[in-house]
Design an enzyme around this catalytic site. Structure first.
Site, PDB file in Angstrom:
ATOM      1  N   ARG A 191      24.862  -9.447  22.038  1.00 28.41           N
ATOM      2  CA  ARG A 191      24.705 -10.289  20.848  1.00 28.41           C
ATOM      3  C   ARG A 191      23.642  -9.735  19.901  1.00 28.41           C
ATOM      4  O   ARG A 191      23.830  -9.776  18.682  1.00 28.41           O
ATOM      5  CB  ARG A 191      24.372 -11.727  21.265  1.00 28.41           C
ATOM      6  CG  ARG A 191      24.140 -12.716  20.111  1.00 28.41           C
ATOM      7  CD  ARG A 191      25.164 -12.604  19.005  1.00 28.41           C
ATOM      8  NE  ARG A 191      26.543 -12.676  19.445  1.00 28.41           N
ATOM      9  CZ  ARG A 191      27.585 -12.332  18.708  1.00 28.41           C
ATOM     10  NH1 ARG A 191      27.397 -11.847  17.473  1.00 28.41           N
ATOM     11  NH2 ARG A 191      28.802 -12.431  19.159  1.00 28.41           N
ATOM     12  N   LYS A 217      13.466 -10.423  -1.341  1.00 24.17           N
ATOM     13  CA  LYS A 217      14.283 -11.594  -1.008  1.00 24.17           C
ATOM     14  C   LYS A 217      15.085 -11.274   0.251  1.00 24.17           C
ATOM     15  O   LYS A 217      16.292 -11.063   0.229  1.00 24.17           O
ATOM     16  CB  LYS A 217      15.192 -11.954  -2.175  1.00 24.17           C
ATOM     17  CG  LYS A 217      14.429 -12.402  -3.410  1.00 24.17           C
ATOM     18  CD  LYS A 217      15.350 -12.661  -4.585  1.00 24.17           C
ATOM     19  CE  LYS A 217      14.553 -13.049  -5.825  1.00 24.17           C
ATOM     20  NZ  LYS A 217      15.400 -13.234  -7.019  1.00 24.17           N
TER      21      LYS A 217
END
Length: 285
Positions: free
Chosen positions: A102, A137
């Site tokens: 994962r 950002k």
């Protein structure tokens, strides 16, 4: 790994922090279901067209958890891929493969989505001299990988963080008492603290552009939220005395028009904060 933030120490710290978050005291699903010592193999299946990113990181993740895993990269980061391609194979302890799966996929899916978007936008402006920049950002604690993905996709990294470049934006200027005060105070601060940092300052209109050019002492002038006519005039006024960066709400639809205004750089926050992850899976075989 050419970017200065991509040190082995930084990558290892990220990986260990991610394992602590995801594995914690143990992967009980795997510990419960998989016989001890069970061997296995898996392949990274690309299920979507785009630009692959994160293969080098994936190998580091696998080996950080279990150095005995055998990883064979079949593609390279930055390569164009299509659905059905195999990015890598991994063989060894089946439990190790399951526990690392994962984290590998989370990183690669997002990095590949960013690299794909960056590559697409970079191609759109390849006929100009403008370079595509990322911004701050980014996802907290994932910035290193997001900026790495931008670089893999053909974009350029802006400053990495608050410490490696001075950027005087509108609020800095307003709080400082104006452009002249902000620049003067910054230069004094850098000198007193023996800091060799580039200075960028935001401008919002042509009067501010003219003031910065007259004052000098900065490396980059940001042209913030300017229309095309104003941006072209700003570039003419600056006349190569400083580098120029267009910023503010630039989208795929407006990118080419902005680039054709003659700016040196275009910063696009959406490269990292508004992107679709690539569909990738790890399948046992």
């Amino acid at each position: 790994m050419k970017e200065n933030y991509l040190t082995r120490e930084n990558l290892e710290a990220f990986i260990q922090s991610a394992f602590k978050e995801d594995v914690g005291e143990g992967d009980h699903s795997t510990l419960a279901a998989i016989p001890r010592g069970k061997e296995g193999s898996a392949q990274l299946l690309i299920k979507e067209n785009g630009i692959i990113a994160g293969l080098e990181l994936a190998e580091l993740i696998f080996h950080s958890y279990d150095k005995e895993l055998e990883v064979h990269r079949l593609l390279e980061d930055g390569q164009e891929v299509k659905s059905g391609d195999i990015g890598l194979t991994v063989s060894g302890n089946a439990a190790s493969i399951l526990t690392t799966e994962r984290l590998v996929l989370n990183c690669m899916q997002r990095m590949s989505g960013i690299a794909t978007k960056t590559n697409k936008l970079t191609q759109l402006i390849s006929h100009t001299n403008a370079k595509l920049l990322d911004t701050r950002k980014t996802t907290p604690n994932f910035r290193m990988l997001e900026k790495w993905a931008v670089a893999i996709g053909g974009g350029e990294n802006h400053r990495f963080a608050l410490y490696d470049m001075v950027m005087l934006k509108d609020n800095h200027i307003d709080f400082a008492g104006g452009i002249e005060s902000a620049i003067s105070a910054t230069k004094k601060y850098l000198k007193e603290n023996l800091l060799d940092l580039k200075i960028e300052i935001e401008t919002r209109n042509l009067e501010e552009v003219k003031e910065v050019v007259s004052l000098g002492g900065v490396d980059v002038i940001m042209l913030d939220n300017m229309d095309y006519d104003m941006m072209r005039e700003a570039v003419r006024i600056i006349d190569g005395k400083m580098l120029t960066e267009a910023s503010g709400g630039i989208t795929e639809d407006t990118l080419v028009d902005v680039a054709e205004c003659g700016v040196d750089y275009i910063s696009v926050g959406a490269l990292t904060h508004h992107v679709k992850s690539m569909d990738i899976s790890l399948k046992a075989y």
